[in-house]
Design a protein around this motif. Structure first.
Motif, PDB file in Angstrom:
ATOM      1  N   TYR A  65       5.575   4.257 -13.368  1.00 52.91           N
ATOM      2  CA  TYR A  65       6.107   5.490 -12.787  1.00 52.91           C
ATOM      3  C   TYR A  65       7.473   5.822 -13.374  1.00 52.91           C
ATOM      4  CZ  TYR A  65       8.057   8.565  -9.134  1.00 52.91           C
ATOM      5  OH  TYR A  65       8.649   9.596  -8.450  1.00 52.91           O
ATOM      6  N   ASP A  90      -7.683   2.171  -2.708  1.00 50.89           N
ATOM      7  CA  ASP A  90      -7.870   2.317  -1.267  1.00 50.89           C
ATOM      8  C   ASP A  90      -8.882   1.312  -0.728  1.00 50.89           C
ATOM      9  OD1 ASP A  90      -6.004   4.364  -1.092  1.00 50.89           O
ATOM     10  OD2 ASP A  90      -7.496   5.938  -1.401  1.00 50.89           O
ATOM     11  N   VAL A 148       0.689  -2.982  -8.020  1.00 47.65           N
ATOM     12  CA  VAL A 148       1.660  -2.008  -7.499  1.00 47.65           C
ATOM     13  C   VAL A 148       2.989  -2.146  -8.239  1.00 47.65           C
ATOM     14  CG1 VAL A 148       2.924  -1.231  -5.471  1.00 47.65           C
ATOM     15  CG2 VAL A 148       0.530  -1.948  -5.251  1.00 47.65           C
ATOM     16  N   TYR A 168       2.554   1.749  -3.421  1.00 40.61           N
ATOM     17  CA  TYR A 168       1.665   2.304  -4.439  1.00 40.61           C
ATOM     18  C   TYR A 168       1.625   3.823  -4.344  1.00 40.61           C
ATOM     19  CZ  TYR A 168      -2.291   3.899  -7.025  1.00 40.61           C
ATOM     20  OH  TYR A 168      -3.071   4.618  -7.902  1.00 40.61           O
ATOM     21  N   HIS A 169       1.426   4.338  -3.152  1.00 42.44           N
ATOM     22  CA  HIS A 169       1.316   5.787  -3.004  1.00 42.44           C
ATOM     23  C   HIS A 169       2.643   6.474  -3.323  1.00 42.44           C
ATOM     24  CE1 HIS A 169      -2.816   5.927  -1.671  1.00 42.44           C
ATOM     25  NE2 HIS A 169      -2.575   4.907  -0.864  1.00 42.44           N
ATOM     26  N   GLY A 170       3.764   5.782  -3.132  1.00 42.02           N
ATOM     27  CA  GLY A 170       5.051   6.350  -3.493  1.00 42.02           C
ATOM     28  C   GLY A 170       5.284   6.406  -4.991  1.00 42.02           C
ATOM     29  N   THR A 179       0.837  -1.201   0.000  1.00 42.48           N
ATOM     30  CA  THR A 179       0.000   0.000   0.000  1.00 42.48           C
ATOM     31  C   THR A 179       0.871   1.250   0.000  1.00 42.48           C
ATOM     32  OG1 THR A 179      -1.750  -1.170   1.212  1.00 42.48           O
ATOM     33  CG2 THR A 179      -1.817   1.237   1.233  1.00 42.48           C
ATOM     34  N   ARG A 180       1.899   1.248   0.808  1.00 41.91           N
ATOM     35  CA  ARG A 180       2.809   2.384   0.875  1.00 41.91           C
ATOM     36  C   ARG A 180       3.558   2.572  -0.454  1.00 41.91           C
ATOM     37  NH1 ARG A 180       5.122   0.657   4.933  1.00 41.91           N
ATOM     38  NH2 ARG A 180       6.941  -0.323   3.972  1.00 41.91           N
ATOM     39  N   ARG A 195       2.525   6.665  -7.244  1.00 50.87           N
ATOM     40  CA  ARG A 195       1.227   7.030  -7.819  1.00 50.87           C
ATOM     41  C   ARG A 195       1.396   8.046  -8.946  1.00 50.87           C
ATOM     42  NH1 ARG A 195      -4.024   9.101  -4.328  1.00 50.87           N
ATOM     43  NH2 ARG A 195      -5.334   9.715  -6.108  1.00 50.87           N
ATOM     44  N   ASP A 212      -5.235   8.595 -10.912  1.00 47.49           N
ATOM     45  CA  ASP A 212      -6.186   8.256  -9.855  1.00 47.49           C
ATOM     46  C   ASP A 212      -6.808   6.890 -10.158  1.00 47.49           C
ATOM     47  OD1 ASP A 212      -7.781   8.531  -7.583  1.00 47.49           O
ATOM     48  OD2 ASP A 212      -9.429   9.401  -8.754  1.00 47.49           O
ATOM     49  N   GLN A 263       2.598  -0.534 -11.458  1.00 47.26           N
ATOM     50  CA  GLN A 263       2.570   0.919 -11.276  1.00 47.26           C
ATOM     51  C   GLN A 263       3.968   1.480 -11.050  1.00 47.26           C
ATOM     52  OE1 GLN A 263       0.172   3.047 -11.705  1.00 47.26           O
ATOM     53  NE2 GLN A 263       1.399   4.811 -11.077  1.00 47.26           N
TER      54      GLN A 263
END
Length: 365
Positions: A326, A200, A319, A188-190, A185-186, A192, A195, A322
């Motif tokens: 990125y 979530d 992730v 993914y947000h790093g 989860t962490r 991102r 949207d 992603q």
């Protein structure tokens, strides 16, 4: 008469190095000669075109063949590209598990390639990607036998006792499931970019439905067909497993969940079939449920929480995709294969949400 493996059209072969991923041969060649004790050998480099994370190069040293593994250019997740760690697990595992490649030399001098990397002996054979290579006919009976071999090989890996092969301290099996959910989860947000609303919701569900971690075993963490090497003359015989960058000691059912995430069925929705990582939708191939049932028979493990493990596998894979996307968006790689990976991230997360909603590892088309 059986064609020798070296002459088989199915043999996985290197190609010219992709633009932007060249290695400095003036620095690499002297290091290779010194590391292998071959001071006069000619060193030639090409690149294996598959793979989306760590980069893999073919290195010929005289008449011998090796594979060089290095992190991708522009990687910003050091823990995901730890060459020393990968070298260590293979150094131990290859002595006890013949399908693990044998590493031969490690480099931590940034003056050579600007990063840590290692050499291993090449495992010759065919790699079955989305489309089987020339010369390999996956008829329904062969496909079914290959699925059995796929499960047997994973179960055999999961039977290894980490302490017995010098890898008891290689991971932290206690709390492994929770750390994975929180960690991915962490990550993914790093990484991102766009949207993706379902991220979530899936992450919360996973955090709220974690089963207790099973006793730790050696797990590959990226077990799928294009990380397996098969005998071209006998494609149901798996001779090697590649890409150990995420291997650890952890819950073996999390490894099964990752394998399920890559396992696209013929009955899956068309968008999911369009991004299949392997030939798993061909006639004769197992369904995901058949794969789970075969694993349960082979290992005796309880698979009652398989929906959790499948949803986790899809989320984790999303992730990873992603993170690669990125790097493409930020311009760290020019590999055009990565241009549409943002859509794949969304697709995989939506598939995880669908499995959670249905309470099943089947996804209606």
């Amino acid at each position: 008469m059986t064609r020798p493996a070296d002459e088989s059209p199915a043999l996985d072969r290197p190609a010219p190095v992709r633009a932007g991923e060249e290695l400095d041969l003036t620095r690499l060649a002297p290091w290779v000669r010194d590391a292998l004790g071959s001071p006069a050998a000619q060193v030639t480099v090409a690149q294996f075109p598959g793979g989306h994370s760590n980069l893999t190069y073919w290195v010929r040293v005289g008449d011998d063949e090796y594979v060089l593994r290095r992190p991708p250019f522009g990687a910003n997740v050091k823990s995901a590209h730890d060459m020393r760690r990968e070298y260590r697990i293979l150094s131990n595992l290859s002595r006890h598990y013949p399908r693990a490649p044998e590493p031969v030399a490690f480099c931590d001098d940034p003056a050579v390639l600007g990063c840590e990397f290692y050499l291993m002996r090449r495992v010759r054979g065919a790699i079955i990607r989305r489309t089987p290579p020339p010369g390999i006919d996956l008829s329904p009976p062969v496909a079914a036998d290959l699925c059995e071999a796929f499960v047997d090989t994973l179960a055999e890996l999961h039977s290894l006792e980490p302490d017995a092969i010098g890898l008891g301290d290689f991971g932290r099996p206690d709390g492994y499931v929770q750390r994975q959910i929180e960690g991915w989860t962490r990550r993914y947000h790093g990484a991102r970019t766009d949207d993706v609303p379902a991220v979530d919701r899936v992450a919360r569900w996973l955090a709220d439905h974690m089963p207790a971690s099973l006793p730790g075993r050696i797990i590959h963490n990226d077990y799928k067909f294009d990380n397996l090497v098969v005998d071209p003359a006998e494609p149901t015989r798996i001779v090697g497993i590649l890409d150990w960058e995420m291997a650890t000691v952890g819950d073996p059912l999390m490894d099964l969940g990752t394998a399920l995430a890559y396992w696209v069925e013929a009955a899956d929705p068309a968008p999911l079939r369009a991004v299949a990582f392997g030939p798993t939708a061909l006639p004769g191939m197992f369904t995901r449920q058949q794969l789970v049932d075969a694993y349960a028979r082979r290992t005796g493990r309880d698979v009652a929480h398989v929906v959790f493990y499948y949803a986790y596998g899809l989320f984790k894979t999303a992730v990873i995709v992603q993170q690669i996307y990125y790097r493409y968006v930020r311009g760290f790689t020019r590999d055009e294969r990565f241009a549409r990976l943002g859509d794949v991230t969304r697709l995989l997360v939506d598939a995880a949400a669908a499995a959670i909603d249905r309470g099943a590892i089947t996804i209606a088309a």
